[in-house]
Each structure stands twice: as structure tokens, then as C-alpha cells.
Design a protein around this motif. Structure first.
Motif, PDB file in Angstrom:
ATOM      1  N   ARG A 298       0.739  -1.128  -0.089  1.00 23.41           N
ATOM      2  CA  ARG A 298      -0.122   0.108  -0.063  1.00 23.41           C
ATOM      3  C   ARG A 298       0.843   1.203  -0.048  1.00 23.41           C
ATOM      4  O   ARG A 298       0.792   2.348  -0.671  1.00 23.41           O
ATOM      5  N   GLU A 299       1.880   1.194   0.708  1.00 25.84           N
ATOM      6  CA  GLU A 299       2.806   2.364   0.992  1.00 25.84           C
ATOM      7  C   GLU A 299       3.566   2.471  -0.598  1.00 25.84           C
ATOM      8  O   GLU A 299       3.766   3.677  -0.895  1.00 25.84           O
ATOM      9  N   ILE A 300       3.989   1.335  -0.857  1.00 28.84           N
ATOM     10  CA  ILE A 300       4.663   1.534  -2.214  1.00 28.84           C
ATOM     11  C   ILE A 300       3.957   2.142  -3.366  1.00 28.84           C
ATOM     12  O   ILE A 300       4.227   3.062  -4.149  1.00 28.84           O
ATOM     13  N   VAL A 301       2.702   1.616  -3.635  1.00 22.17           N
ATOM     14  CA  VAL A 301       1.739   2.173  -4.641  1.00 22.17           C
ATOM     15  C   VAL A 301       1.363   3.458  -4.386  1.00 22.17           C
ATOM     16  O   VAL A 301       1.269   4.159  -5.292  1.00 22.17           O
ATOM     17  N   THR A 302       1.016   3.928  -3.094  1.00 21.90           N
ATOM     18  CA  THR A 302       0.722   5.344  -2.714  1.00 21.90           C
ATOM     19  C   THR A 302       1.883   6.235  -3.132  1.00 21.90           C
ATOM     20  O   THR A 302       1.568   7.372  -3.757  1.00 21.90           O
ATOM     21  N   ARG A 303       2.964   5.880  -2.669  1.00 24.52           N
ATOM     22  CA  ARG A 303       4.316   6.767  -2.992  1.00 24.52           C
ATOM     23  C   ARG A 303       4.360   6.788  -4.445  1.00 24.52           C
ATOM     24  O   ARG A 303       4.606   7.968  -5.015  1.00 24.52           O
ATOM     25  N   VAL A 304       4.581   5.467  -5.152  1.00 26.55           N
ATOM     26  CA  VAL A 304       4.801   5.652  -6.540  1.00 26.55           C
ATOM     27  C   VAL A 304       3.644   6.360  -7.620  1.00 26.55           C
ATOM     28  O   VAL A 304       4.200   7.250  -8.337  1.00 26.55           O
ATOM     29  N   ALA A 305       2.449   6.443  -7.132  1.00 29.86           N
ATOM     30  CA  ALA A 305       1.410   7.165  -7.763  1.00 29.86           C
ATOM     31  C   ALA A 305       1.572   8.496  -7.694  1.00 29.86           C
ATOM     32  O   ALA A 305       1.419   9.249  -8.657  1.00 29.86           O
ATOM     33  N   GLU A 306       1.775   8.910  -6.436  1.00 27.12           N
ATOM     34  CA  GLU A 306       1.813  10.366  -5.989  1.00 27.12           C
ATOM     35  C   GLU A 306       2.992  11.040  -6.727  1.00 27.12           C
ATOM     36  O   GLU A 306       2.900  12.290  -7.272  1.00 27.12           O
ATOM     37  N   SER A 307       4.161  10.395  -6.639  1.00 31.81           N
ATOM     38  CA  SER A 307       5.458  10.918  -7.193  1.00 31.81           C
ATOM     39  C   SER A 307       5.179  10.749  -8.709  1.00 31.81           C
ATOM     40  O   SER A 307       5.751  11.693  -9.467  1.00 31.81           O
ATOM     41  N   ALA A 308       4.242  10.050  -9.357  1.00 37.51           N
ATOM     42  CA  ALA A 308       4.223  10.204 -10.800  1.00 37.51           C
ATOM     43  C   ALA A 308       2.801  11.081 -11.207  1.00 37.51           C
ATOM     44  O   ALA A 308       2.686  11.147 -12.191  1.00 37.51           O
ATOM     45  N   GLY A 309       2.164  11.655 -10.172  1.00 37.72           N
ATOM     46  CA  GLY A 309       1.099  12.657 -10.249  1.00 37.72           C
ATOM     47  C   GLY A 309      -0.067  11.871 -10.787  1.00 37.72           C
ATOM     48  O   GLY A 309      -0.817  12.614 -11.468  1.00 37.72           O
ATOM     49  N   LEU A 310      -0.288  10.695 -10.498  1.00 39.13           N
ATOM     50  CA  LEU A 310      -1.705   9.930 -10.647  1.00 39.13           C
ATOM     51  C   LEU A 310      -2.326   9.516  -9.353  1.00 39.13           C
ATOM     52  O   LEU A 310      -1.983   9.830  -8.381  1.00 39.13           O
ATOM     53  N   PRO A 311      -3.682   9.455  -9.640  1.00 36.45           N
ATOM     54  CA  PRO A 311      -4.490   8.997  -8.427  1.00 36.45           C
ATOM     55  C   PRO A 311      -4.064   7.666  -8.189  1.00 36.45           C
ATOM     56  O   PRO A 311      -3.468   6.771  -8.941  1.00 36.45           O
ATOM     57  N   VAL A 312      -4.108   7.270  -6.756  1.00 37.01           N
ATOM     58  CA  VAL A 312      -3.549   6.193  -6.414  1.00 37.01           C
ATOM     59  C   VAL A 312      -4.730   5.127  -6.833  1.00 37.01           C
ATOM     60  O   VAL A 312      -5.869   5.150  -6.557  1.00 37.01           O
ATOM     61  N   PRO A 313      -4.227   4.072  -7.690  1.00 34.82           N
ATOM     62  CA  PRO A 313      -4.916   3.000  -7.962  1.00 34.82           C
ATOM     63  C   PRO A 313      -5.487   2.121  -6.807  1.00 34.82           C
ATOM     64  O   PRO A 313      -4.930   1.909  -6.015  1.00 34.82           O
ATOM     65  N   ARG A 314      -6.708   1.503  -7.246  1.00 37.87           N
ATOM     66  CA  ARG A 314      -7.048   0.208  -6.579  1.00 37.87           C
ATOM     67  C   ARG A 314      -6.187  -0.884  -6.749  1.00 37.87           C
ATOM     68  O   ARG A 314      -5.948  -1.450  -7.714  1.00 37.87           O
ATOM     69  N   LEU A 315      -5.539  -1.327  -5.622  1.00 40.57           N
ATOM     70  CA  LEU A 315      -4.536  -2.548  -5.430  1.00 40.57           C
ATOM     71  C   LEU A 315      -5.010  -3.814  -5.278  1.00 40.57           C
ATOM     72  O   LEU A 315      -6.222  -4.045  -4.720  1.00 40.57           O
ATOM     73  N   THR A 316      -4.805  -4.580  -6.377  1.00 41.51           N
ATOM     74  CA  THR A 316      -5.288  -6.088  -6.299  1.00 41.51           C
ATOM     75  C   THR A 316      -3.869  -7.046  -6.108  1.00 41.51           C
ATOM     76  O   THR A 316      -2.703  -6.590  -6.772  1.00 41.51           O
ATOM     77  N   VAL A 317      -4.199  -7.984  -5.278  1.00 46.78           N
ATOM     78  CA  VAL A 317      -3.034  -9.190  -4.934  1.00 46.78           C
ATOM     79  C   VAL A 317      -3.878 -10.456  -5.361  1.00 46.78           C
ATOM     80  O   VAL A 317      -4.911 -10.545  -5.051  1.00 46.78           O
ATOM     81  N   GLU A 318      -2.870 -11.417  -5.614  1.00 44.66           N
ATOM     82  CA  GLU A 318      -3.209 -12.713  -5.836  1.00 44.66           C
ATOM     83  C   GLU A 318      -2.535 -13.698  -5.286  1.00 44.66           C
ATOM     84  O   GLU A 318      -1.631 -14.519  -5.751  1.00 44.66           O
TER      85      GLU A 318
END
Length: 460
Positions: A298-318
Motif C-alpha cells: 500500500r505504501e509503495i503504490v501510494t508513494r509511486v502514484a503520487e510521485s508520478a502525479g497519478l491518483p492512487v489506483p485500487r490495488l489487487t493481490v493474488e
């Protein structure tokens, strides 16, 4: 190379690689809770799982026998559901799937990943909501794609340009607009066996980020109004015990999301980072805590999205192995015991590479224990082998068993809930074992044992 002398004397001398020094556990009867099912223990010397004595299981159902701790399995589903409450958890059916397991997954509120028409049929046969199913596969046939479109599966993960064209045609023919994701090969090589590392460029899965194929896939999908592109998918491998690779993968996927936004003015709302979380097979194996996985991703996806100027996507895991793996144990009966002078003792059991091919396939390690009784005898360096006509037919390559082991004893092998029954085969015409679920002192067959009639069915 180093020479190891067995505690019982020189006749058990063994030569093993220095990076894997053999050592006997202090107690050959203990059951490490990180390796064995959550409800397992010993009562009167015998191993019990789900409150059921393994001797009773074998008396009723025979050997070899797959045993699944239902409470362990379900509790791990709940752990994932709680940890990823703000995202999606899809159980990877390839780990182990049958109709009863599909019911457990459905009842625990998880989604399901399938990668063939057969796996899809299992899910649909128990009324699994199709919108909670994701269809995978590197070579989905037109019939499989059509079945997925007709059923209305929630997501189809596209893996090639040909598949995009096929899917667009089928969607148009059926008047449906399936949600699709692009499986992206991100160039992250997981530190795992070559056969289960799945994100480096030189392999069969996905569309390469480095070559531009993934970006071209997005262009082709977005050019087809019959398809709805909702996100990107990545799976970097299996038996992974740290999240560093996921961080690199998420960063690279974010760059592709930015490119898609800039080129097409489309913001993708979903990101699927796959699964592959490792479990402990032997003492000392590293594992990942579910909450730590969730918090880290969650922290990785939030940080990466924000640094790229994107809304935080909904995360799915398998997750697959990390739900099913520890919940499963395989029971065998000891047959011949053969002391190979100066090397080791070969312990033959009534199964082998037909019910667990992972050891022969990619050198998997396992923990095994004398299950039908306790023993105070000293340790015996052993190789647990099957009954097939292959020298590589090994269940556990190197393990310690008590020196008083005898024909007719039962041995339990831990961590066999994932990829053992799924990869089972009929080599030497051995019938596949039954699968028995245990819970609250009761057992029930969820997959029946094959018979000779099953082996002969279909032959003309």
C-alpha cells in the motif's frame, strides 16, 4: 565439499554442499507452527490436524492422502481480506482448486483467479460470482476467451496482441464489453528458481515494458470500443520473501500509466501486483507477514502514484501458495527402508512424484515427521523417495527421521497444500490420492481417490 558424519557412526557419512550443512533437529517430534497447519499438534504421540488423528484418517481414507486443514485455509483468507480491506484479494486457483475450495473462497469474500476453461468451470459450477473472477493465461484459446466473455468474468488479463484482436471480436459478437488488464513484463527478476521467476524479459508471459509492446497493447485495446482497459497487471515470480521487487515493478508500471495518460488522456484505476508470497517449507525459511505485505505494498503504490502525479489506483493481490500451502499435509505409509552403506538411508513411501512433483521439478525442500507415533530414537539421515521408476523420484531429498522407523509407519509431509494436487499426475498409472478436509474433529472427502476404472476411462 565437506564430509558429514552421522551421530550414529561412520556408516551414515554423507557428503553435502557446504551451503546446506545438514543438522539434526533437537527433537524429531516437534511441529514448527510456521510450517505445519494452525490446528496441528500431537495427541498420544500421533499427529492430529483439525482435531483428527492421522491414523484414523488413514484407516478410513488410505494413503497417500492429501489432508487440508479447513480452518487454517479459511483463516488465512480472512487474514488477507482484513489486511487488504481497501483493495482486492483474488485467490490464485492454480495453487489448488476444487469445488469445495471454490466455495470456501467465495464464502470468505475473496475473488478468484483462473487460467483455463477447466478452472473457470469449477468456479462456475458452485455459483461463484463471475464478476469476482479474473481470467489469466498466456495462450487462451478462442473457446476459453468466449467462455469467459459469455460468463461475464470480472477481468481478463491480456497476454498478447493476438488475444486483443480475438477478444475484441468475441466481445462484439456477444454484445459485451469486458474489463481487461495488460499483463506487463516489467523486467524485474525475482530471487527464486528460474522456472517460477516470471517477470524477466526472456520468458513466455506478458508484454514487455522495455520493448514497448505493453504500450502498444494499450493503444490497440483503447482503439477497440468493445474492450474497457482498466489497469495493468504484473507478476514477478513465486516464493518471494521480500517486497523490494514489488517496489521496482510498481515504479515501472507507474511510468507506463503516466505514458497512457499523456498519450490517450486515460487514467487507469487499477493495479494488480500479482502474488508469489513465500511460505516456510523448512526450518529457517523466511516468510512474509500478511499485514506487513499489505502495509508495504500500500505504501509503495501510494508513494509511486503520487510521485508520478497519478491518483492512487485500487490495488489487487493474488495469493495462492500463502493461503493453501501450509494448510495442506500429505500422509504416506513407509514401505521399504534401505540403508545404502556409507551414504544414507532410503525410505520408500507409497506415493512420490505422481502426487508431489515439485522436488523433482525444481528441487523443492520439505519438512517431514513420523506421524503415527513419537520416537525417542536418534536421528537418521534419510532420503524419502517414491515408488516410481525414476531415480529422481524424491519427496524429500534430505531429512532426519528416527532410527527406529519401521515399515508401516506413517510419515506426514508439511506444506503440500499448494501445487501438489494441482500438479499431480498418473505416472506409472498410479491413481491420484484423495483430498480430505478436516475441521472440528471431523473429516470429509472433497476430492475422491481415483480408481483403476478412472485410469482406464477414455481408452479405446
Amino acid at each position: 565439499m565437506s564430509r558429514f558424519v552421522h551421530p550414529a557412526g561412520d556408516r551414515h557419512a554423507e557428503v553435502l554442499p557446504e551451503d546446506r550443512p545438514p543438522h539434526a533437529p533437537a527433537d524429531l517430534n516437534t511441529l514448527d507452527p510456521t510450517i505445519w497447519p494452525r490446528t496441528s499438534g500431537r495427541v498420544g504421540g500421533s499427529i492430529t490436524i483439525g482435531g483428527v488423528d492421522v491414523r484414523d484418517l488413514v484407516a478410513e481414507h488410505g494413503t497417500p492422502l492429501y489432508v487440508v486443514d479447513e480452518e487454517d485455509f479459511r483463516s488465512r483468507c480472512r487474514d488477507y481480506r482484513a489486511a487488504f480491506a481497501d483493495g482486492e484479494v483474488h485467490y490464485a486457483g492454480k495453487a489448488f482448486l476444487c469445488r469445495e475450495v471454490a466455495r470456501w473462497i467465495m464464502q470468505e469474500g475473496l475473488g478468484l483467479d483462473v487460467c483455463s476453461a477447466g478452472e473457470l468451470a469449477v468456479a462456475l459450477s458452485v455459483g461463484f460470482p463471475p464478476e469476482r473472477i479474473t481470467m489469466h493465461g498466456n495462450n487462451k484459446s478462442p473457446a476459453e476467451l468466449e467462455r469467459a466473455v459469455e460468463a461475464g468474468v470480472g477481468h481478463i488479463v491480456v497476454d498478447s496482441f493476438e488475444e486483443i484482436a480475438r477478444l475484441g471480436f468475441l466481445a462484439d459478437r456477444h454484445g459485451k464489453r469486458p474489463k481487461v488488464m495488460i499483463r506487463v513484463t516489467v523486467g524485474v527478476e525475482a530471487h527464486t528458481h528460474e522456472f517460477i521467476a516470471t517477470a524477466h524479459d526472456d520468458q513466455k508471459f506478458g508484454l514487455s515494458l522495455n520493448s514497448g509492446a505493453a504500450a502498444e497493447a494499450a493503444r490497440r485495446i483503447l482503439a477497440l470500443p468493445q474492450l474497457e482497459l482498466v489497469g495493468l497487471h504484473s507478476h514477478i515470480g513465486s516464493q518471494i520473501t521480500d517486497t523490494a521487487g514489488f517496489e521496482v515493478a510498481a515504479g515501472r508500471l507507474a511510468k507506463l500509466m503516466v505514458q497512457i495518460k499523456e498519450e490517450h488522456d486515460v487514467v487507469l484505476p487499477e493495479l494488480d501486483l500479482g502474488g508469489g508470497y513465500g511460505i516456510a517449507y523448512v526450518e529457517g525459511d523466511e516468510t512474509l507477514d500478511v499485514k506487513e505485505i499489505a502495509d508495504s505494498l500500500r505504501e509503495i503504490v501510494t508513494r509511486v502514484a503520487e510521485s508520478a502525479g497519478l491518483p492512487v489506483p485500487r490495488l489487487t493481490v493474488e495469493p495462492g501458495r500463502s493461503i493453501a500451502g501450509i494448510a495442506g499435509v500429505t500422509l504416506y505409509e513407509v514401505g521399504t527402508i534401505k540403508d545404502v552403506e556409507g551414504l544414507r538411508t532410503y525410505v520408500s513411501v507409497d506415493g512420490g512424484m505422481s502426487d508431489n512433483i515439485r522436488t523433482a521439478l525444481y528441487g523443492a525442500d520439505y519438512t517431514a515427521r513420523l506421524a503415527s507415533r513419537e520416537s525417542d530414537a536418534g536421528p537418521m539421515l534419510s532420503r524419502m523417495v517414491g515408488k516410481h521408476c525414476e531415480s529422481g523420484d524424491m519427496v524429500v531429498r534430505d531429512l532426519w527421521l528416527p532410527q527406529d522407523l519401521a515399515t508401516g509407519d506413517l510419515i506426514a509431509v508439511a506444506g503440500t497444500g499448494a501445487y501438489c494436487r494441482s500438479l499431480a499426475n498418473n505416472y506409472n498409472y498410479l491413481p491420484k490420492p484423495a483430498v480430505v478436509a478436516v475441521k472440528d474433529g471431523e473429516s470429509r472427502v472433497i476430492v475422491r481417490r481415483e480408481t483403476e476404472d478412472d485410469l482406464l476411462r477414455g481408452q479405446l
